[in-house]
Design a protein around this motif. Structure first.
Motif, PDB file in Angstrom:
ATOM      1  N   TYR A  14       0.813  -1.215   0.000  1.00 29.96           N
ATOM      2  CA  TYR A  14       0.000   0.000   0.000  1.00 29.96           C
ATOM      3  C   TYR A  14       0.849   1.270   0.000  1.00 29.96           C
ATOM      4  O   TYR A  14       0.421   2.292  -0.534  1.00 29.96           O
ATOM      5  CB  TYR A  14      -1.019  -0.031   1.133  1.00 29.96           C
ATOM      6  CG  TYR A  14      -2.107  -1.047   0.857  1.00 29.96           C
ATOM      7  CD1 TYR A  14      -2.906  -0.940  -0.280  1.00 29.96           C
ATOM      8  CD2 TYR A  14      -2.298  -2.138   1.696  1.00 29.96           C
ATOM      9  CE1 TYR A  14      -3.884  -1.882  -0.555  1.00 29.96           C
ATOM     10  CE2 TYR A  14      -3.280  -3.084   1.424  1.00 29.96           C
ATOM     11  CZ  TYR A  14      -4.063  -2.946   0.299  1.00 29.96           C
ATOM     12  OH  TYR A  14      -5.037  -3.883   0.005  1.00 29.96           O
ATOM     13  N   ARG A  15       2.037   1.223   0.557  1.00 32.42           N
ATOM     14  CA  ARG A  15       2.960   2.362   0.412  1.00 32.42           C
ATOM     15  C   ARG A  15       3.331   2.531  -1.049  1.00 32.42           C
ATOM     16  O   ARG A  15       3.457   3.654  -1.549  1.00 32.42           O
ATOM     17  CB  ARG A  15       4.197   2.187   1.281  1.00 32.42           C
ATOM     18  CG  ARG A  15       3.928   2.541   2.738  1.00 32.42           C
ATOM     19  CD  ARG A  15       5.133   2.450   3.662  1.00 32.42           C
ATOM     20  NE  ARG A  15       6.412   2.735   3.084  1.00 32.42           N
ATOM     21  CZ  ARG A  15       7.514   1.990   3.281  1.00 32.42           C
ATOM     22  NH1 ARG A  15       7.475   0.921   4.057  1.00 32.42           N
ATOM     23  NH2 ARG A  15       8.650   2.320   2.723  1.00 32.42           N
ATOM     24  N   SER A  18       0.744   4.323  -2.718  1.00 30.19           N
ATOM     25  CA  SER A  18       0.678   5.715  -2.263  1.00 30.19           C
ATOM     26  C   SER A  18       1.743   6.570  -2.932  1.00 30.19           C
ATOM     27  O   SER A  18       1.914   7.724  -2.577  1.00 30.19           O
ATOM     28  CB  SER A  18       0.823   5.768  -0.738  1.00 30.19           C
ATOM     29  OG  SER A  18      -0.235   5.058  -0.134  1.00 30.19           O
ATOM     30  N   GLU A  20       5.187   5.344  -3.705  1.00 31.12           N
ATOM     31  CA  GLU A  20       6.536   4.769  -3.644  1.00 31.12           C
ATOM     32  C   GLU A  20       6.573   3.515  -4.522  1.00 31.12           C
ATOM     33  O   GLU A  20       6.768   2.408  -4.043  1.00 31.12           O
ATOM     34  CB  GLU A  20       6.899   4.444  -2.198  1.00 31.12           C
ATOM     35  CG  GLU A  20       6.916   5.657  -1.275  1.00 31.12           C
ATOM     36  CD  GLU A  20       7.243   5.282   0.164  1.00 31.12           C
ATOM     37  OE1 GLU A  20       8.307   4.662   0.393  1.00 31.12           O
ATOM     38  OE2 GLU A  20       6.412   5.587   1.046  1.00 31.12           O
ATOM     39  N   THR A  56      -1.335   9.783  -8.159  1.00 31.99           N
ATOM     40  CA  THR A  56      -0.677  10.649  -7.173  1.00 31.99           C
ATOM     41  C   THR A  56      -0.505  12.074  -7.684  1.00 31.99           C
ATOM     42  O   THR A  56      -0.258  12.977  -6.889  1.00 31.99           O
ATOM     43  CB  THR A  56       0.671  10.064  -6.701  1.00 31.99           C
ATOM     44  OG1 THR A  56       1.505   9.824  -7.834  1.00 31.99           O
ATOM     45  CG2 THR A  56       0.460   8.773  -5.920  1.00 31.99           C
ATOM     46  N   GLU A  61      -1.087  13.859  -0.863  1.00 34.00           N
ATOM     47  CA  GLU A  61      -1.046  13.205   0.461  1.00 34.00           C
ATOM     48  C   GLU A  61      -1.770  11.858   0.458  1.00 34.00           C
ATOM     49  O   GLU A  61      -2.466  11.517   1.412  1.00 34.00           O
ATOM     50  CB  GLU A  61      -1.646  14.096   1.562  1.00 34.00           C
ATOM     51  CG  GLU A  61      -1.003  15.436   1.752  1.00 34.00           C
ATOM     52  CD  GLU A  61      -1.796  16.575   1.112  1.00 34.00           C
ATOM     53  OE1 GLU A  61      -3.029  16.456   0.994  1.00 34.00           O
ATOM     54  OE2 GLU A  61      -1.182  17.568   0.727  1.00 34.00           O
ATOM     55  N   VAL A  62      -1.601  11.096  -0.614  1.00 32.50           N
ATOM     56  CA  VAL A  62      -2.286   9.802  -0.732  1.00 32.50           C
ATOM     57  C   VAL A  62      -1.694   8.808   0.260  1.00 32.50           C
ATOM     58  O   VAL A  62      -0.478   8.685   0.385  1.00 32.50           O
ATOM     59  CB  VAL A  62      -2.155   9.230  -2.158  1.00 32.50           C
ATOM     60  CG1 VAL A  62      -2.730   7.826  -2.234  1.00 32.50           C
ATOM     61  CG2 VAL A  62      -2.828  10.135  -3.159  1.00 32.50           C
ATOM     62  N   LYS A  63      -2.592   8.122   0.947  1.00 29.07           N
ATOM     63  CA  LYS A  63      -2.174   6.992   1.780  1.00 29.07           C
ATOM     64  C   LYS A  63      -3.324   6.003   1.840  1.00 29.07           C
ATOM     65  O   LYS A  63      -4.482   6.366   1.679  1.00 29.07           O
ATOM     66  CB  LYS A  63      -1.738   7.427   3.173  1.00 29.07           C
ATOM     67  CG  LYS A  63      -2.833   7.914   4.062  1.00 29.07           C
ATOM     68  CD  LYS A  63      -2.301   8.232   5.455  1.00 29.07           C
ATOM     69  CE  LYS A  63      -3.443   8.657   6.352  1.00 29.07           C
ATOM     70  NZ  LYS A  63      -3.030   8.868   7.714  1.00 29.07           N
ATOM     71  N   VAL A  65      -5.092   3.313   4.251  1.00 32.59           N
ATOM     72  CA  VAL A  65      -5.246   2.906   5.645  1.00 32.59           C
ATOM     73  C   VAL A  65      -5.906   1.530   5.660  1.00 32.59           C
ATOM     74  O   VAL A  65      -6.952   1.337   5.041  1.00 32.59           O
ATOM     75  CB  VAL A  65      -6.118   3.923   6.419  1.00 32.59           C
ATOM     76  CG1 VAL A  65      -6.327   3.474   7.850  1.00 32.59           C
ATOM     77  CG2 VAL A  65      -5.506   5.312   6.353  1.00 32.59           C
ATOM     78  N   ILE A  87      -8.579   4.562   0.821  1.00 38.14           N
ATOM     79  CA  ILE A  87      -7.607   5.457   0.206  1.00 38.14           C
ATOM     80  C   ILE A  87      -7.962   6.855   0.681  1.00 38.14           C
ATOM     81  O   ILE A  87      -9.112   7.297   0.538  1.00 38.14           O
ATOM     82  CB  ILE A  87      -7.681   5.401  -1.334  1.00 38.14           C
ATOM     83  CG1 ILE A  87      -7.439   3.984  -1.847  1.00 38.14           C
ATOM     84  CG2 ILE A  87      -6.685   6.388  -1.948  1.00 38.14           C
ATOM     85  CD1 ILE A  87      -7.743   3.806  -3.326  1.00 38.14           C
ATOM     86  N   CYS A  88      -7.000   7.554   1.250  1.00 40.24           N
ATOM     87  CA  CYS A  88      -7.218   8.906   1.762  1.00 40.24           C
ATOM     88  C   CYS A  88      -6.291   9.871   1.036  1.00 40.24           C
ATOM     89  O   CYS A  88      -5.173   9.512   0.675  1.00 40.24           O
ATOM     90  CB  CYS A  88      -6.926   8.966   3.262  1.00 40.24           C
ATOM     91  SG  CYS A  88      -7.880   7.790   4.234  1.00 40.24           S
ATOM     92  N   GLY A  89      -6.749  11.092   0.849  1.00 39.95           N
ATOM     93  CA  GLY A  89      -5.922  12.103   0.210  1.00 39.95           C
ATOM     94  C   GLY A  89      -6.729  13.350  -0.067  1.00 39.95           C
ATOM     95  O   GLY A  89      -7.847  13.512   0.421  1.00 39.95           O
TER      96      GLY A  89
END
Length: 150
Positions: A14-15, A18, A20, A56, A61-63, A65, A87-89
């Motif tokens: 998941y990183r 986001s 990476e 992205t 600020e995508v992450k 959770v 997915i948050c951002g």
């Protein structure tokens, strides 16, 4: 708090989603199957990287959770794992034809990952895109739909 090899595998995956993207090479098989593919997406782990780059760019600020993991693996660590997450951002740029809204978004996701030899070989995923359209004001409200009908 996440701990253990499964948690680390999923957190790294998941990183990668986001932004990476190079992390994906460490957790996905080269012939990883993403089901369903997005329009225009090439297969395999290299096929998802341009989509992540575009995502992205559209969302800051995508992450991702993780809220819950259902572990259906066998004693060897192979098998299916279910994930419920979000997915948050912040919606900053055009996505699905919708210009950036500046709104914070939370997109529920449900995924199943097939794991073999410590890597993800296949992922089935479902995202709540209708909910996203509502969050950014691109889906008409019931009041707007009634007005259009009259």
């Amino acid at each position: 708090m996440m701990a253990g090899p499964l948690d680390e595998l999923l957190a790294t995956f998941y990183r990668g989603f986001s932004g990476e993207v190079d992390l994906l090479d460490t957790v996905l098989t080269p012939d990883w199957e993403d089901i369903p593919l997005a329009p225009g997406q090439a297969p395999g782990r290299d096929g998802i990287k341009p989509l992540i780059a575009a995502f992205t760019q559209a969302f800051a600020e995508v992450k991702v959770v993780i809220h819950a993991i259902v572990d259906g693996r066998d004693d060897n660590g192979d098998g299916l794992v279910g994930v419920r997450g979000e997915i948050c951002g912040t919606h900053r740029g055009e996505w699905f034809g919708v210009p950036g809204s500046g709104r914070e978004i939370r997109i529920p996701i449900h995924e199943f990952h097939e794991i073999a030899a410590g890597r993800l070989g296949r992922t089935w995923h479902l995202e709540d895109w209708f909910g996203w359209f509502q969050q950014v004001g691109a889906w008409p409200t019931e009041k707007e739909r009634k007005k259009r009908r009259s």
